[in-house]
Design an enzyme around this catalytic site. Sequence first.
Site, PDB file in Angstrom:
ATOM      1  N   HIS A 104      41.087  39.080  39.230  1.00  0.00           N
ATOM      2  CA  HIS A 104      41.355  40.460  39.635  1.00  0.00           C
ATOM      3  C   HIS A 104      41.087  40.619  41.117  1.00  0.00           C
ATOM      4  CE1 HIS A 104      37.162  40.291  38.202  1.00  0.00           C
ATOM      5  NE2 HIS A 104      36.891  41.185  39.136  1.00  0.00           N
ATOM      6  N   HIS A 106      40.206  43.485  44.003  1.00  0.00           N
ATOM      7  CA  HIS A 106      39.709  44.836  44.267  1.00  0.00           C
ATOM      8  C   HIS A 106      40.421  45.399  45.490  1.00  0.00           C
ATOM      9  CE1 HIS A 106      35.873  44.536  41.847  1.00  0.00           C
ATOM     10  NE2 HIS A 106      36.097  43.249  42.044  1.00  0.00           N
TER      11      HIS A 106
HETATM   12  P1  AMP Z   1      33.777  41.457  39.559  1.00  0.00           P
HETATM   13  O1  AMP Z   1      34.065  40.511  38.416  1.00  0.00           O
HETATM   14  O2  AMP Z   1      32.474  41.234  40.219  1.00  0.00           O
HETATM   15  O3  AMP Z   1      34.904  41.508  40.541  1.00  0.00           O
HETATM   16  O4  AMP Z   1      33.600  42.900  38.955  1.00  0.00           O
HETATM   17  C1  AMP Z   1      34.339  43.404  37.889  1.00  0.00           C
HETATM   18  C2  AMP Z   1      34.730  44.814  38.195  1.00  0.00           C
HETATM   19  O5  AMP Z   1      35.359  45.338  37.027  1.00  0.00           O
HETATM   20  C3  AMP Z   1      33.599  45.765  38.553  1.00  0.00           C
HETATM   21  O6  AMP Z   1      33.899  46.421  39.776  1.00  0.00           O
HETATM   22  C4  AMP Z   1      33.529  46.740  37.381  1.00  0.00           C
HETATM   23  O7  AMP Z   1      33.183  48.036  37.784  1.00  0.00           O
HETATM   24  C5  AMP Z   1      34.939  46.663  36.840  1.00  0.00           C
HETATM   25  N1  AMP Z   1      35.066  46.938  35.419  1.00  0.00           N
HETATM   26  C6  AMP Z   1      34.347  46.398  34.407  1.00  0.00           C
HETATM   27  N2  AMP Z   1      34.795  46.853  33.213  1.00  0.00           N
HETATM   28  C7  AMP Z   1      35.825  47.688  33.479  1.00  0.00           C
HETATM   29  C8  AMP Z   1      36.703  48.466  32.673  1.00  0.00           C
HETATM   30  N3  AMP Z   1      36.599  48.492  31.329  1.00  0.00           N
HETATM   31  N4  AMP Z   1      37.653  49.197  33.288  1.00  0.00           N
HETATM   32  C9  AMP Z   1      37.758  49.183  34.636  1.00  0.00           C
HETATM   33  N5  AMP Z   1      36.976  48.466  35.458  1.00  0.00           N
HETATM   34  C10 AMP Z   1      36.015  47.741  34.890  1.00  0.00           C
END
Ligand code: AMP
Length: 146
Positions: A104, A106
Amino acid sequence: MSVAYDPQNIFAKILRGEIPCHKVFEDDVALAFMDIMPRADGHTLVIPKTPARGLLDMPADALGPFMLRVQKVAAAVKAATQAEGLTIQQFNESAGGQVVFHLHVHILPRWDGVALRPHTGQMADGEVLKAYAAKIAAALSETTSR
Ligand code: AMP
């Protein structure tokens, strides 16, 4: 040694429609939705439909089309939030800051002098996320119809 993709990760569940999200964009290549714990207003995530754990196991032929979607959504996020700049982040493995193991990207709107919020684990108000998703989706259809 590389670790296998786990189809039970939360973003795979969102892709399969098993868990809801505030959707911004979807086509055959990617899905974009609001980060549930935004570090900036309008914080959006873009994920590929290809089951890749991170950047390194993303098939080469899928990477280009995916990054084009990231660029397109980023432009719409910037337009919708009237941000002065964008921070684009992508983490790989726990040591790299990754928490959800489906690739993913950001997209974080930025303004001069405004720091990113720390990750508090606090979920944002659903109505606020819904409103951002609608605004960004509208900006997206505007930029693509031009
Ligand atoms: P990272 O793997 O460190 O890039 O972080 C995962 C990101 O996904 C974080 O910013 C969380 O806030 C976000 N996140 C986790 N679960 C969900 C969800 N169900 N819907 C949207 N965002 C999410």
